[in-house]
Write a protein that holds these residues in place. Structure first.
Motif, mmCIF file in Angstrom:
data_model
loop_
_atom_site.group_PDB
_atom_site.id
_atom_site.type_symbol
_atom_site.label_atom_id
_atom_site.label_comp_id
_atom_site.label_asym_id
_atom_site.label_seq_id
_atom_site.Cartn_x
_atom_site.Cartn_y
_atom_site.Cartn_z
ATOM 1 N N UNK A 1 -29.039 -35.017 64.674
ATOM 2 C CA UNK A 1 -28.656 -36.296 65.238
ATOM 3 C C UNK A 1 -28.642 -36.178 66.753
ATOM 4 N N UNK A 2 -29.250 -37.145 67.416
ATOM 5 C CA UNK A 2 -29.305 -37.104 68.873
ATOM 6 C C UNK A 2 -28.096 -37.791 69.494
ATOM 7 N N UNK A 3 -27.384 -38.600 68.685
ATOM 8 C CA UNK A 3 -26.247 -39.331 69.218
ATOM 9 C C UNK A 3 -24.993 -38.960 68.454
ATOM 10 N N UNK A 4 -23.896 -38.995 69.146
ATOM 11 C CA UNK A 4 -22.610 -38.756 68.495
ATOM 12 C C UNK A 4 -22.299 -39.957 67.611
ATOM 13 N N UNK A 5 -21.576 -39.736 66.543
ATOM 14 C CA UNK A 5 -21.215 -40.823 65.640
ATOM 15 C C UNK A 5 -20.279 -41.812 66.306
ATOM 16 N N UNK A 6 -20.297 -43.042 65.804
ATOM 17 C CA UNK A 6 -19.413 -44.070 66.337
ATOM 18 C C UNK A 6 -18.008 -43.862 65.820
ATOM 19 N N UNK A 7 -17.050 -44.184 66.652
ATOM 20 C CA UNK A 7 -15.662 -44.126 66.245
ATOM 21 C C UNK A 7 -15.365 -45.386 65.431
ATOM 22 N N UNK A 8 -14.934 -45.237 64.192
ATOM 23 C CA UNK A 8 -14.677 -46.425 63.373
ATOM 24 C C UNK A 8 -13.509 -47.271 63.893
ATOM 25 N N UNK A 9 -12.692 -46.710 64.772
ATOM 26 C CA UNK A 9 -11.556 -47.457 65.331
ATOM 27 C C UNK A 9 -11.925 -48.217 66.595
ATOM 28 N N UNK A 10 -13.119 -48.002 67.102
ATOM 29 C CA UNK A 10 -13.549 -48.683 68.321
ATOM 30 C C UNK A 10 -13.714 -50.175 68.050
ATOM 31 N N UNK A 11 -13.426 -51.023 69.031
ATOM 32 C CA UNK A 11 -13.602 -52.465 68.816
ATOM 33 C C UNK A 11 -15.071 -52.818 68.628
ATOM 34 N N UNK A 12 -15.322 -53.777 67.771
ATOM 35 C CA UNK A 12 -16.698 -54.208 67.507
ATOM 36 C C UNK A 12 -17.181 -55.080 68.663
ATOM 37 N N UNK A 13 -18.467 -54.977 68.944
ATOM 38 C CA UNK A 13 -19.040 -55.779 70.023
ATOM 39 C C UNK A 13 -19.005 -57.251 69.665
ATOM 40 N N UNK A 14 -18.923 -58.117 70.669
ATOM 41 C CA UNK A 14 -18.833 -59.550 70.392
ATOM 42 C C UNK A 14 -20.170 -60.127 69.935
ATOM 43 N N UNK A 15 -20.087 -61.224 69.196
ATOM 44 C CA UNK A 15 -21.292 -61.904 68.736
ATOM 45 C C UNK A 15 -21.910 -62.707 69.875
ATOM 46 N N UNK A 16 -23.214 -62.816 69.838
ATOM 47 C CA UNK A 16 -23.915 -63.642 70.826
ATOM 48 C C UNK A 16 -23.780 -65.109 70.427
ATOM 49 N N UNK A 17 -24.185 -65.986 71.320
ATOM 50 C CA UNK A 17 -24.118 -67.426 71.056
ATOM 51 C C UNK A 17 -24.937 -67.773 69.812
ATOM 52 N N UNK A 18 -26.089 -67.148 69.669
ATOM 53 C CA UNK A 18 -26.941 -67.419 68.508
ATOM 54 C C UNK A 18 -26.240 -67.023 67.211
ATOM 55 N N UNK A 19 -25.576 -65.886 67.188
ATOM 56 C CA UNK A 19 -24.935 -65.443 65.954
ATOM 57 C C UNK A 19 -23.701 -66.284 65.619
ATOM 58 N N UNK A 20 -23.014 -66.778 66.614
ATOM 59 C CA UNK A 20 -21.901 -67.692 66.350
ATOM 60 C C UNK A 20 -22.453 -68.987 65.755
#
Length: 136
Positions: free
Chosen positions: A8-27
């Motif tokens: 794996x080239x990237x470290x795993x995501x922390x499951x406790x980290x806040x999720x990124x916000x949705x874009x206008x299109x996804x809302x």
């Protein structure tokens, strides 16, 4: 076997980290999806996505601005949650360093880890004849 299998080239995501916000299109998509499903329940997921894309493309600028404002509010909330998360020590640099060290160790191919003494004895083996035709 693939070249980078298991590495794996990237470290795993922390499951406790806040999720990124949705874009206008996804809302917009969240608001439109139930309406589309209600009118055409037989549509596939892909067809629903196409319909949402068409609606977004044809929606008025006023409606888009409303969704962009909602997205901006979500971004601000996300930034506050992220700052709190980082402040509470949620981001662990030690964890990332360990993952990076592990990844760099696994990048050394097994063929490179042999000592030069082992390779010099292989010159008289039958395998060396096969190796001569290979391009490295």
């Amino acid at each position: 076997m693939p070249r980078n299998a298991g590495a794996s080239k990237r470290a795993g995501k922390d499951p406790n980290a806040p999720k990124r916000p949705l874009s206008a299109f996804f809302i917009f998509s969240q608001d439109e999806r139930p309406d589309i499903k209600k009118k055409s329940p037989s549509l596939s997921v892909g067809d629903i996505a196409k319909e949402i894309g068409l609606r977004w493309k044809n929606v008025s600028d006023d409606v888009k601005k409303r969704y962009e404002q909602k997205a901006a509010v979500e971004i601000q909330k996300y930034e506050v949650r992220l700052a709190e998360y980082k402040k509470s020590g949620g981001v662990s640099s030690a964890r990332g360093d360990k993952a990076a060290a592990k990844a760099s160790e696994s990048k050394i191919p097994a063929s490179k880890s042999k000592s030069s003494d082992e390779n010099s004895d292989d010159d008289d083996d039958e395998d060396s004849d096969e190796d001569e035709g290979r391009i490295n």
